[in-house]
Design a protein around this motif. Sequence first.
Motif, PDB file in Angstrom:
ATOM      1  N   PRO A  33      75.421  76.439 126.429  1.00 46.48           N
ATOM      2  CA  PRO A  33      76.068  75.734 127.529  1.00 46.48           C
ATOM      3  C   PRO A  33      76.288  74.263 127.191  1.00 46.48           C
ATOM      4  N   LYS A  34      77.274  73.681 127.852  1.00 45.52           N
ATOM      5  CA  LYS A  34      77.604  72.269 127.600  1.00 45.52           C
ATOM      6  C   LYS A  34      76.620  71.348 128.310  1.00 45.52           C
ATOM      7  N   THR A  35      76.257  71.691 129.538  1.00 44.45           N
ATOM      8  CA  THR A  35      75.277  70.915 130.297  1.00 44.45           C
ATOM      9  C   THR A  35      74.256  71.872 130.899  1.00 44.45           C
ATOM     10  N   PHE A  36      73.011  71.444 130.953  1.00 48.22           N
ATOM     11  CA  PHE A  36      71.958  72.276 131.529  1.00 48.22           C
ATOM     12  C   PHE A  36      70.729  71.424 131.799  1.00 48.22           C
ATOM     13  N   THR A  37      69.791  72.008 132.535  1.00 46.88           N
ATOM     14  CA  THR A  37      68.560  71.317 132.907  1.00 46.88           C
ATOM     15  C   THR A  37      67.367  72.104 132.396  1.00 46.88           C
ATOM     16  N   SER A  57      72.257  62.511 118.922  1.00 43.58           N
ATOM     17  CA  SER A  57      72.044  61.881 120.224  1.00 43.58           C
ATOM     18  C   SER A  57      73.058  60.762 120.409  1.00 43.58           C
ATOM     19  N   ALA A  58      73.660  60.691 121.579  1.00 41.90           N
ATOM     20  CA  ALA A  58      74.665  59.656 121.846  1.00 41.90           C
ATOM     21  C   ALA A  58      74.059  58.258 121.844  1.00 41.90           C
ATOM     22  N   ASP A  59      72.775  58.151 122.160  1.00 39.55           N
ATOM     23  CA  ASP A  59      72.144  56.832 122.208  1.00 39.55           C
ATOM     24  C   ASP A  59      70.790  56.821 121.501  1.00 39.55           C
ATOM     25  N   ASP A  60      70.694  57.589 120.447  1.00 39.02           N
ATOM     26  CA  ASP A  60      69.492  57.633 119.595  1.00 39.02           C
ATOM     27  C   ASP A  60      68.205  57.969 120.357  1.00 39.02           C
ATOM     28  N   GLN A  61      68.286  58.845 121.349  1.00 38.28           N
ATOM     29  CA  GLN A  61      67.096  59.238 122.102  1.00 38.28           C
ATOM     30  C   GLN A  61      66.302  60.338 121.391  1.00 38.28           C
ATOM     31  N   THR A  97      62.064  69.102 120.908  1.00 38.74           N
ATOM     32  CA  THR A  97      61.289  69.212 122.142  1.00 38.74           C
ATOM     33  C   THR A  97      61.479  67.938 122.949  1.00 38.74           C
ATOM     34  N   PHE A  98      61.814  68.104 124.225  1.00 41.05           N
ATOM     35  CA  PHE A  98      62.082  66.978 125.120  1.00 41.05           C
ATOM     36  C   PHE A  98      60.882  66.778 126.036  1.00 41.05           C
ATOM     37  N   ALA A  99      60.045  65.819 125.692  1.00 44.74           N
ATOM     38  CA  ALA A  99      58.800  65.587 126.416  1.00 44.74           C
ATOM     39  C   ALA A  99      58.979  64.705 127.644  1.00 44.74           C
ATOM     40  N   THR A 100      60.006  63.873 127.651  1.00 42.71           N
ATOM     41  CA  THR A 100      60.177  62.875 128.699  1.00 42.71           C
ATOM     42  C   THR A 100      61.383  63.188 129.568  1.00 42.71           C
ATOM     43  N   ALA A 101      61.212  63.062 130.886  1.00 42.07           N
ATOM     44  CA  ALA A 101      62.316  63.275 131.821  1.00 42.07           C
ATOM     45  C   ALA A 101      63.435  62.279 131.545  1.00 42.07           C
ATOM     46  N   GLY A 102      64.658  62.702 131.768  1.00 36.98           N
ATOM     47  CA  GLY A 102      65.805  61.836 131.566  1.00 36.98           C
ATOM     48  C   GLY A 102      67.049  62.641 131.275  1.00 36.98           C
ATOM     49  N   THR A 103      68.117  61.944 130.974  1.00 37.64           N
ATOM     50  CA  THR A 103      69.382  62.575 130.625  1.00 37.64           C
ATOM     51  C   THR A 103      69.665  62.278 129.162  1.00 37.64           C
ATOM     52  N   TYR A 104      69.940  63.311 128.414  1.00 32.99           N
ATOM     53  CA  TYR A 104      70.160  63.202 126.971  1.00 32.99           C
ATOM     54  C   TYR A 104      71.571  63.694 126.653  1.00 32.99           C
ATOM     55  N   SER A 105      72.440  62.766 126.304  1.00 33.20           N
ATOM     56  CA  SER A 105      73.801  63.119 125.893  1.00 33.20           C
ATOM     57  C   SER A 105      73.826  63.258 124.378  1.00 33.20           C
ATOM     58  N   TYR A 106      74.617  64.204 123.900  1.00 36.10           N
ATOM     59  CA  TYR A 106      74.702  64.422 122.460  1.00 36.10           C
ATOM     60  C   TYR A 106      76.098  64.885 122.082  1.00 36.10           C
ATOM     61  N   ARG A 125      84.461  65.338 119.364  1.00 40.90           N
ATOM     62  CA  ARG A 125      84.938  65.884 120.645  1.00 40.90           C
ATOM     63  C   ARG A 125      83.976  66.927 121.203  1.00 40.90           C
ATOM     64  N   MET A 126      83.084  67.423 120.349  1.00 40.96           N
ATOM     65  CA  MET A 126      82.054  68.363 120.804  1.00 40.96           C
ATOM     66  C   MET A 126      80.945  67.547 121.459  1.00 40.96           C
ATOM     67  N   THR A 127      80.786  67.688 122.763  1.00 40.82           N
ATOM     68  CA  THR A 127      79.773  66.925 123.489  1.00 40.82           C
ATOM     69  C   THR A 127      78.941  67.843 124.381  1.00 40.82           C
ATOM     70  N   GLY A 128      77.744  67.371 124.714  1.00 39.19           N
ATOM     71  CA  GLY A 128      76.885  68.109 125.621  1.00 39.19           C
ATOM     72  C   GLY A 128      75.891  67.168 126.284  1.00 39.19           C
ATOM     73  N   GLU A 129      75.191  67.697 127.283  1.00 37.31           N
ATOM     74  CA  GLU A 129      74.225  66.871 127.999  1.00 37.31           C
ATOM     75  C   GLU A 129      73.075  67.727 128.513  1.00 37.31           C
ATOM     76  N   ILE A 130      71.877  67.214 128.334  1.00 37.45           N
ATOM     77  CA  ILE A 130      70.665  67.887 128.806  1.00 37.45           C
ATOM     78  C   ILE A 130      70.007  66.979 129.833  1.00 37.45           C
ATOM     79  N   THR A 131      69.623  67.559 130.967  1.00 36.35           N
ATOM     80  CA  THR A 131      68.822  66.848 131.957  1.00 36.35           C
ATOM     81  C   THR A 131      67.414  67.413 131.874  1.00 36.35           C
ATOM     82  N   VAL A 132      66.455  66.545 131.665  1.00 37.81           N
ATOM     83  CA  VAL A 132      65.049  66.953 131.570  1.00 37.81           C
ATOM     84  C   VAL A 132      64.353  66.456 132.829  1.00 37.81           C
ATOM     85  N   LYS A 133      63.728  67.392 133.551  1.00 40.04           N
ATOM     86  CA  LYS A 133      63.021  67.027 134.793  1.00 40.04           C
ATOM     87  C   LYS A 133      61.553  67.292 134.669  1.00 40.04           C
TER      88      LYS A 133
END
Length: 109
Positions: free
Chosen positions: A40-44, A65-69, A85-94, A101-109
């Motif tokens: 998926p392109k975006t997910f949580t 990572s779009a902003d070196d996260q 592995t995403f240990a910290t909550a936040g939004t991760y764009s890549y 042009r291939m982009t995606g985003e992960i929301t970590v809660k």
Amino acid sequence: MLVAPASLTSMRGKEAETKASIPVKASKTEVLMDNFRFSPKTFTVPAGATVTWTNHDNVPHVVTSADDQFQKSPVLKAGQSFSNTFATAGTYSYFCSIHPRMTGEITVK
């Protein structure tokens, strides 16, 4: 005849238990790179989840990572995977640094 309703109640109870354990399995998520898209392109995901990207294209991709996260992947050839592995909550764009042009985003809660 009284046995059948008890049996159905028992089965329904098991289905509810199975559905309740689905979020636990959601801590591992796979993202496919196919047809020059992330799917998926975006997910949580919950904090602590591991995301695995797998290249299903016949060309290489690099998950960046779009902003070196998080650390970027090595060049992934067809069939190769990369996990983070995403240990910290936040939004991760890549994006794919080879095909921006291939982009995606992960929301970590």
